[in-house]
Design an enzyme around this catalytic site. Structure first.
Site, PDB file in Angstrom:
ATOM      1  N   ASP A  44       0.845  -1.196   0.000  1.00 47.99           N
ATOM      2  CA  ASP A  44       0.000   0.000   0.000  1.00 47.99           C
ATOM      3  C   ASP A  44       0.880   1.246   0.000  1.00 47.99           C
ATOM      4  O   ASP A  44       1.685   1.450   0.904  1.00 47.99           O
ATOM      5  CB  ASP A  44      -0.931   0.007   1.223  1.00 47.99           C
ATOM      6  CG  ASP A  44      -2.114   0.945   1.035  1.00 47.99           C
ATOM      7  OD1 ASP A  44      -1.894   2.128   0.689  1.00 47.99           O
ATOM      8  OD2 ASP A  44      -3.261   0.507   1.218  1.00 47.99           O
ATOM      9  N   SER A  94      -7.010   4.343  -1.490  1.00 47.48           N
ATOM     10  CA  SER A  94      -6.801   2.897  -1.406  1.00 47.48           C
ATOM     11  C   SER A  94      -8.078   2.086  -1.610  1.00 47.48           C
ATOM     12  O   SER A  94      -8.004   0.892  -1.877  1.00 47.48           O
ATOM     13  CB  SER A  94      -6.191   2.531  -0.050  1.00 47.48           C
ATOM     14  OG  SER A  94      -4.905   3.083   0.063  1.00 47.48           O
ATOM     15  N   THR A 157      -7.936  -1.926   1.715  1.00 44.20           N
ATOM     16  CA  THR A 157      -7.417  -2.943   0.787  1.00 44.20           C
ATOM     17  C   THR A 157      -8.096  -4.303   0.953  1.00 44.20           C
ATOM     18  O   THR A 157      -8.682  -4.817   0.003  1.00 44.20           O
ATOM     19  CB  THR A 157      -5.887  -3.067   0.927  1.00 44.20           C
ATOM     20  OG1 THR A 157      -5.299  -1.828   0.566  1.00 44.20           O
ATOM     21  CG2 THR A 157      -5.331  -4.174   0.056  1.00 44.20           C
ATOM     22  N   ASP A 304       2.163   2.696   3.506  1.00 41.43           N
ATOM     23  CA  ASP A 304       1.314   3.870   3.307  1.00 41.43           C
ATOM     24  C   ASP A 304       1.249   4.745   4.559  1.00 41.43           C
ATOM     25  O   ASP A 304       1.352   5.967   4.487  1.00 41.43           O
ATOM     26  CB  ASP A 304      -0.083   3.372   2.925  1.00 41.43           C
ATOM     27  CG  ASP A 304      -1.094   4.485   2.732  1.00 41.43           C
ATOM     28  OD1 ASP A 304      -0.973   5.220   1.742  1.00 41.43           O
ATOM     29  OD2 ASP A 304      -2.004   4.612   3.569  1.00 41.43           O
ATOM     30  N   HIS A 308       2.349   8.649   5.005  1.00 42.83           N
ATOM     31  CA  HIS A 308       1.383   9.672   5.416  1.00 42.83           C
ATOM     32  C   HIS A 308       1.894  10.481   6.613  1.00 42.83           C
ATOM     33  O   HIS A 308       1.620  11.673   6.729  1.00 42.83           O
ATOM     34  CB  HIS A 308       0.041   9.033   5.794  1.00 42.83           C
ATOM     35  CG  HIS A 308      -0.845   8.758   4.628  1.00 42.83           C
ATOM     36  ND1 HIS A 308      -1.188   9.724   3.701  1.00 42.83           N
ATOM     37  CD2 HIS A 308      -1.497   7.628   4.239  1.00 42.83           C
ATOM     38  CE1 HIS A 308      -1.998   9.201   2.786  1.00 42.83           C
ATOM     39  NE2 HIS A 308      -2.194   7.919   3.097  1.00 42.83           N
ATOM     40  N   ASP A 345      -1.157   0.047  -4.784  1.00 44.27           N
ATOM     41  CA  ASP A 345      -2.435   0.659  -5.139  1.00 44.27           C
ATOM     42  C   ASP A 345      -2.222   2.066  -5.676  1.00 44.27           C
ATOM     43  O   ASP A 345      -2.919   2.521  -6.568  1.00 44.27           O
ATOM     44  CB  ASP A 345      -3.397   0.666  -3.942  1.00 44.27           C
ATOM     45  CG  ASP A 345      -2.757   1.155  -2.656  1.00 44.27           C
ATOM     46  OD1 ASP A 345      -1.534   1.423  -2.638  1.00 44.27           O
ATOM     47  OD2 ASP A 345      -3.484   1.259  -1.648  1.00 44.27           O
ATOM     48  N   HIS A 346      -1.207   2.756  -5.129  1.00 43.65           N
ATOM     49  CA  HIS A 346      -0.918   4.129  -5.526  1.00 43.65           C
ATOM     50  C   HIS A 346       0.454   4.475  -4.995  1.00 43.65           C
ATOM     51  O   HIS A 346       1.046   3.707  -4.230  1.00 43.65           O
ATOM     52  CB  HIS A 346      -1.964   5.096  -4.941  1.00 43.65           C
ATOM     53  CG  HIS A 346      -2.092   4.953  -3.452  1.00 43.65           C
ATOM     54  ND1 HIS A 346      -1.129   5.416  -2.573  1.00 43.65           N
ATOM     55  CD2 HIS A 346      -3.033   4.344  -2.687  1.00 43.65           C
ATOM     56  CE1 HIS A 346      -1.481   5.109  -1.337  1.00 43.65           C
ATOM     57  NE2 HIS A 346      -2.629   4.446  -1.364  1.00 43.65           N
TER      58      HIS A 346
END
Length: 491
Positions: A44, A94, A157, A304, A308, A345-346
């Site tokens: 992620d 996500s 997810t 992820d 963040h 995912d990104h």
């Protein structure tokens, strides 16, 4: 004795390239076997800059310069790029992306397991817009299925694998507005147990969404923030402590190791919380007992979270741990009958640069100070996020702070409490049957269609020979195990 030529010798590079070429030529005979097993590793937020930085970190953790190191995912023969946008978002989230790579349909941000006709947070747009996931396609084909994550098992997810929800934040009914509940929408935790009732392996965090409000947590009974959150009074998990577990004796396993997400790998208590590698090991040993094979979703979900929070060190160590889990899965499976796909995912607005010399600590400083503000700067920087800091009206001097510590927040150009996702394409690494179909620049929702085609499940079965007379699976008494962390010991 074996003599390694120096990098200063042109032959060093030529011989390396020739070995690589020889290896590439073996790929001309395509692996068109049927994939008995299919595994998706989802990092992620693991954009390409994160992969490169994680590679360097992994090398430096074993005393190398790092740049020349190979991650396990680097060894996969096929690579494609995935276009990650959501139907209503240029830079995606996500939930919408999970719907794409699990259900094969692009969707709106914030929604899981529903098409783009569904509107975020609007309960009445759910019905009729549900889309099924590859986990469901695999289950319907008689395969065993599993979900392993370092986040909550009802996080964005994993939830797209089993839930149909117009809001990714509806973890339990305690997180839903009254009108959504009155309109008949179900929270994600409840859907985990009701939609596909016999998921064979579920491991991750998220206990508090399974218990009635104010129920003390089994591991942190004195900490109210970990109490149950359910308003409906239901206990979704019939509790059963397990001190040790033999995968040969278990056909169904639910392991909820924390009230929320699992801890970062750098902060994990190795006695009570399993690593992603350990969870993958147990999952595959349980799932592979099914002679029809399995589908496994593995999420390195806290890459992820590290980004963040602007904590690159946490994020990169999460990525290295996922790479270890990929290695373990490779040892337990074969490329002849197992398609393994690794993707993200990104991305994130994470970068590293600054003309650092070879072998520079990935968390270190650039070799020169800025010619504008005359201050040093770290190689790793974020485009935005919580690391923005002014001291006396100018950029903080990073040489006065401990920029190598685990929770250091790298500097960012724009101050935000949470750093944002990045919008560029992410990599898809693949190996095993039909992996060559994951090539070029593709839309993200293409991924599960390839995986299903390779495995002869879902809508793509015409090219498959009928499996004549394969005996049907009958588990006489499926053994059920619930793990609530307490002790994690493997036999």
């Amino acid at each position: 004795s074996f003599f390694v030529k120096s990098e200063k010798d042109p032959d060093f590079w030529k011989e390396w390239a020739q070995r690589t070429l020889k290896n590439a030529l073996t790929l001309q005979d395509l692996n068109k076997n049927v994939a008995k097993n299919i595994i998706l590793f989802l990092g992620d937020g693991m954009g390409v800059p994160t992969v490169t930085a994680a590679r360097i970190l992994k090398g430096q953790m074993s005393g190398q310069n790092g740049e020349e190191t190979q991650l396990e995912m680097d060894k996969f023969p096929y690579v494609a790029l995935s276009k990650t946008y959501n139907t209503n978002a240029q830079v995606p989230d996500s939930a919408g992306t999970a719907t794409a790579y699990l259900c094969g349909v692009k969707a709106n941000e914030g929604t899981v397991g529903v098409s783009a006709a569904a509107v975020r947070s609007q309960c009445n747009t759910t019905q009729g817009n549900e889309v099924k996931s590859i986990l469901k396609w695999a289950k319907d084909a008689g395969k065993s299925v599993g979900i392993v994550t370092t986040t909550r098992v009802n996080h964005a997810t994993p939830s797209a694998a089993y839930a149909h929800c117009v809001d990714r934040d509806w973890y339990s009914d305690g997180d839903m507005p009254p009108e959504a509940l009155q309109s008949g929408c179900k929270d994600i935790a409840r859907q985990l147990f009701e939609n596909i009732p016999d998921i064979n392996v579920i491991m991750g965090g998220g206990r508090r969404s399974m218990y009635p409000r104010n129920t003390p947590d089994v591991e942190y009974p004195g900490d109210k923030k970990h109490n149950g959150t359910r308003k409906d009074g239901r206990n979704l998990v019939a509790e059963k402590e397990l001190l040790s577990l033999n995968p040969n004796d278990v056909d169904y396993l639910l392991g909820l190791f924390e009230p929320g997400d699992l801890p970062y790998e750098l902060e994990r208590n190795k006695e009570t919380d399993p690593s992603l590698t350990e969870m993958v090991d147990v999952a595959i040993k349980i799932l592979r007992k099914n002679e029809r094979g399995f589908y496994l979703l593995v999420e390195g979900g806290r890459i992820d979270h590290g980004h963040h929070e602007g904590k690159a060190k946490q994020a990169l160590h999460e990525a290295v741990e996922m790479d270890r889990a990929i290695t373990r899965a490779g040892l337990l499976t074969s490329i002849y009958d197992t398609l393994t796909v690794v993707t993200a995912d990104h991305s994130h607005v994470f970068s590293f640069g600054g003309y650092t010399p070879r072998g520079n600590s990935i968390f270190g400083l650039a070799p020169i100070v800025s010619d504008v503000d005359q201050k040093p700067f770290t190689s790793i920087l974020y485009g935005n996020g919580p690391g923005f800091k002014l001291v006396n009206g100018t950029r903080e001097n990073v040489s006065t702070v401990h920029y190598e510590q685990n929770n250091y927040q790298a500097q960012s150009a724009v101050p935000l409490s949470m750093e944002t996702h990045g919008g560029e394409d992410v990599a898809i690494f693949s190996k095993g049957p039909m992996a060559h179909l994951l090539h070029g620049v593709q839309e993200q929702h293409y991924i599960p269609h390839v995986m299903a085609y390779a495995a002869c499940i879902g809508q793509n079965k015409d090219h498959c020979r009928a499996n004549s007379g394969s005996p049907s699976l009958s588990h006489i008494s499926p053994t059920l195990a619930f793990l609530l962390s307490v002790k994690w010991l493997l036999c």
